[in-house]
Write an enzyme that holds these catalytic residues in place. Structure first.
Site, short mmCIF file in Angstrom:
data_model
loop_
_atom_site.label_atom_id
_atom_site.label_comp_id
_atom_site.label_asym_id
_atom_site.label_seq_id
_atom_site.Cartn_x
_atom_site.Cartn_y
_atom_site.Cartn_z
N LYS A 144 0.80 -1.23 0.00
CA LYS A 144 0.00 0.00 0.00
C LYS A 144 0.83 1.29 0.00
O LYS A 144 0.41 2.31 0.53
CB LYS A 144 -0.98 0.03 1.20
CG LYS A 144 -1.81 -1.21 1.39
CD LYS A 144 -2.44 -1.72 0.14
CE LYS A 144 -3.49 -0.81 -0.47
NZ LYS A 144 -4.00 -1.37 -1.76
N THR A 145 1.99 1.20 -0.59
CA THR A 145 2.80 2.43 -0.67
C THR A 145 2.99 2.87 -2.13
O THR A 145 3.78 3.75 -2.41
CB THR A 145 4.20 2.20 -0.04
OG1 THR A 145 4.84 1.11 -0.72
CG2 THR A 145 4.11 1.91 1.44
N GLY A 146 2.28 2.21 -3.05
CA GLY A 146 2.40 2.55 -4.46
C GLY A 146 3.31 1.58 -5.22
O GLY A 146 3.81 1.90 -6.29
N THR A 147 3.49 0.39 -4.68
CA THR A 147 4.40 -0.57 -5.31
C THR A 147 3.87 -1.07 -6.67
O THR A 147 4.64 -1.33 -7.58
CB THR A 147 4.65 -1.79 -4.39
OG1 THR A 147 3.39 -2.37 -4.06
CG2 THR A 147 5.39 -1.41 -3.14
N THR A 148 2.54 -1.19 -6.80
CA THR A 148 1.99 -1.65 -8.08
C THR A 148 2.23 -0.61 -9.17
O THR A 148 2.58 -0.95 -10.31
CB THR A 148 0.48 -1.94 -7.94
OG1 THR A 148 0.28 -2.77 -6.81
CG2 THR A 148 -0.07 -2.63 -9.17
N SER A 242 -4.78 2.74 4.45
CA SER A 242 -4.96 2.18 3.10
C SER A 242 -5.03 0.65 3.17
O SER A 242 -5.85 0.02 2.49
CB SER A 242 -3.78 2.63 2.22
OG SER A 242 -3.86 2.04 0.96
N1 LIG Z 1 1.68 6.79 -8.67
C1 LIG Z 1 1.34 6.58 -7.41
N2 LIG Z 1 2.01 7.19 -6.44
C2 LIG Z 1 1.67 6.99 -5.16
N3 LIG Z 1 0.69 6.17 -4.75
C3 LIG Z 1 0.00 5.55 -5.68
C4 LIG Z 1 0.29 5.72 -7.04
N4 LIG Z 1 -0.56 4.95 -7.72
C5 LIG Z 1 -1.32 4.35 -6.81
N5 LIG Z 1 -0.99 4.74 -5.59
C6 LIG Z 1 -1.63 4.33 -4.33
O1 LIG Z 1 -0.90 3.23 -3.80
C7 LIG Z 1 -1.80 2.41 -3.08
C8 LIG Z 1 -1.59 1.00 -3.55
O2 LIG Z 1 -0.31 0.64 -3.15
P1 LIG Z 1 0.32 -0.74 -3.62
O3 LIG Z 1 0.25 -0.83 -5.09
O4 LIG Z 1 1.65 -0.82 -3.00
O5 LIG Z 1 -0.69 -1.78 -2.99
S1 LIG Z 1 -0.47 -3.35 -2.92
O6 LIG Z 1 0.33 -3.59 -1.74
O7 LIG Z 1 0.16 -3.83 -4.13
O8 LIG Z 1 -1.84 -3.87 -2.74
C9 LIG Z 1 -3.18 2.89 -3.39
O9 LIG Z 1 -3.58 3.60 -2.24
P2 LIG Z 1 -5.12 3.65 -1.78
O10 LIG Z 1 -5.76 4.63 -2.71
O11 LIG Z 1 -5.08 4.13 -0.36
O12 LIG Z 1 -5.65 2.28 -1.91
C10 LIG Z 1 -3.00 3.79 -4.55
O13 LIG Z 1 -3.91 4.88 -4.59
#
Ligand SMILES: Nc1ncnc2c1ncn2[C@@H]1O[C@H](COP(=O)(O)OS(=O)(=O)O)[C@@H](OP(=O)(O)O)[C@H]1O
EC number: 3.-.-.-
Length: 309
Positions: A144-148, A242
């Site tokens: 949930k830190t934007g890894t995807t 998140s």
């Molecule tokens: N470009 C960018 N920069 C910063 N943050 C972003 C970005 N894209 C997506 N998000 C937000 O990242 C949250 C998803 O994080 P992950 O992809 O790490 O989630 S996971 O662990 O794979 O499920 C998810 O947070 P939440 O909205 O709170 O769900 C996304 O909104």
């Protein structure tokens, strides 16, 4: 394999200072070459009447050693049968395994190494296999830190290649943190393409649970010690909220029963399911502790911390 000394094997053993147990393991010896084994046999053949010695072939942590181990073990058995009065007995392999892990519980958890890191292993590594299907860098999370988003941006680059998806965990392989690790290196490498150019292609993997895994740093360092490690950090409370919303929307049966406030404020007497949820929600936010664990195994220049805020 168990060696029982028959009466004929009784010899002068006064010089041996072995404890008078009825069963003595000699498996501590890591049988690296045959001469070591022969020394073990020499020791066995000098034991007093009625002693039994258990010999196990240890499970060794890579292909090279496994092959040498089998060769060594067969030769050891042949040697004992040919040149000593010792009687060889064996047990079904599962029973032997139980016995072995009773004696060496810490070896239940293997630690895979890259078979190609040692020339001796590389020389006997199958020609049909390659060690190039291993990542050069890892995105370790936390969740949930934007890894995807980072993962998707990275795979847009023509020289950056990731793993094929897992049927269970989608784009994440989750090899180093969970029981998938016990499926072995071949299982892991099968997720990756063979790079067309080993120097310029960059394989990577993103598994967001690696960040806070107790086991992952040691395991990663053992298999891909030169890999770069990437982590993204955001405000821990944003991350926790998140994550809580993620659990609710992904049908975690426990999360909808409790508010976010209940999850983060639950005390020691809260129901166990709530405590478990709290732990899963909050443990990843101990950023410093988790990073310190990675730094035990990786020098700081291999670790990239991205500010995701
Ligand atoms: N470009 C960018 N920069 C910063 N943050 C972003 C970005 N894209 C997506 N998000 C937000 O990242 C949250 C998803 O994080 P992950 O992809 O790490 O989630 S996971 O662990 O794979 O499920 C998810 O947070 P939440 O909205 O709170 O769900 C996304 O909104």
């Amino acid at each position: 394999m168990r060696l029982s000394a028959p009466p004929q094997a009784a010899r002068s053993c006064a010089t041996l200072s072995l404890p008078p147990t009825s069963e003595r393991s000699v498996a501590q010896a890591q049988w690296v070459d045959i001469s070591t084994c022969f020394q073990v046999v020499k020791l066995c053949s000098c034991l007093v009447r009625g002693w039994e010695i258990s010999i196990f072939m240890t499970h060794l942590s890579n292909y090279g050693n496994d092959r040498l181990g089998l060769y060594t073990f067969v030769n050891l058995a042949n040697f004992v049968q040919t040149w000593t009065n010792l009687r060889l007995q064996t047990l079904p392999s599962v029973q032997l395994a139980h016995k072995y892990f009773e004696l060496f519980p810490d070896q239940k958890d293997p630690l895979w190494q890259n078979p190609c890191d040692d020339k001796r292993h590389r020389d006997i590594w199958s020609k049909e296999k390659t060690c190039d299907r291993l990542p050069k860098f890892l995105v370790i999370g936390p969740q949930k830190t934007g890894t995807t988003a980072l993962y998707l941006f990275l795979v847009m680059h023509p020289s950056i290649l990731s793993n094929s998806p897992s049927p269970k965990t989608f784009e994440e392989v989750q090899f180093f943190n969970r029981n998938n690790y016990h499926r072995g290196i071949d299982w892991y490498m099968d997720f990756f393409p063979v790079p067309s150019n080993v120097t310029t292609d960059f394989l990577f993997e993103k598994s967001a649970n690696y960040f806070y895994s107790e086991e992952a740093p040691k395991r990663v360092a053992s298999l891909v010690p030169k890999a770069k490690i990437i982590t993204i950090l955001i405000d821990p409370s944003d991350r926790a909220y998140s994550w809580y919303q993620h659990q609710r929307s992904h049908e975690d049966p426990t999360a909808p029963k409790f508010s976010f406030y209940e999850v983060i404020s639950a005390g020691p007497w809260a129901p166990s399911e709530l405590r478990t949820l709290q732990k899963r929600c909050l443990v990843p936010r101990w950023y410093a502790s988790h990073i310190e664990r990675w730094l035990v195994y990786f020098p700081p220049f291999q670790l990239l911390i991205i500010d995701g805020q």
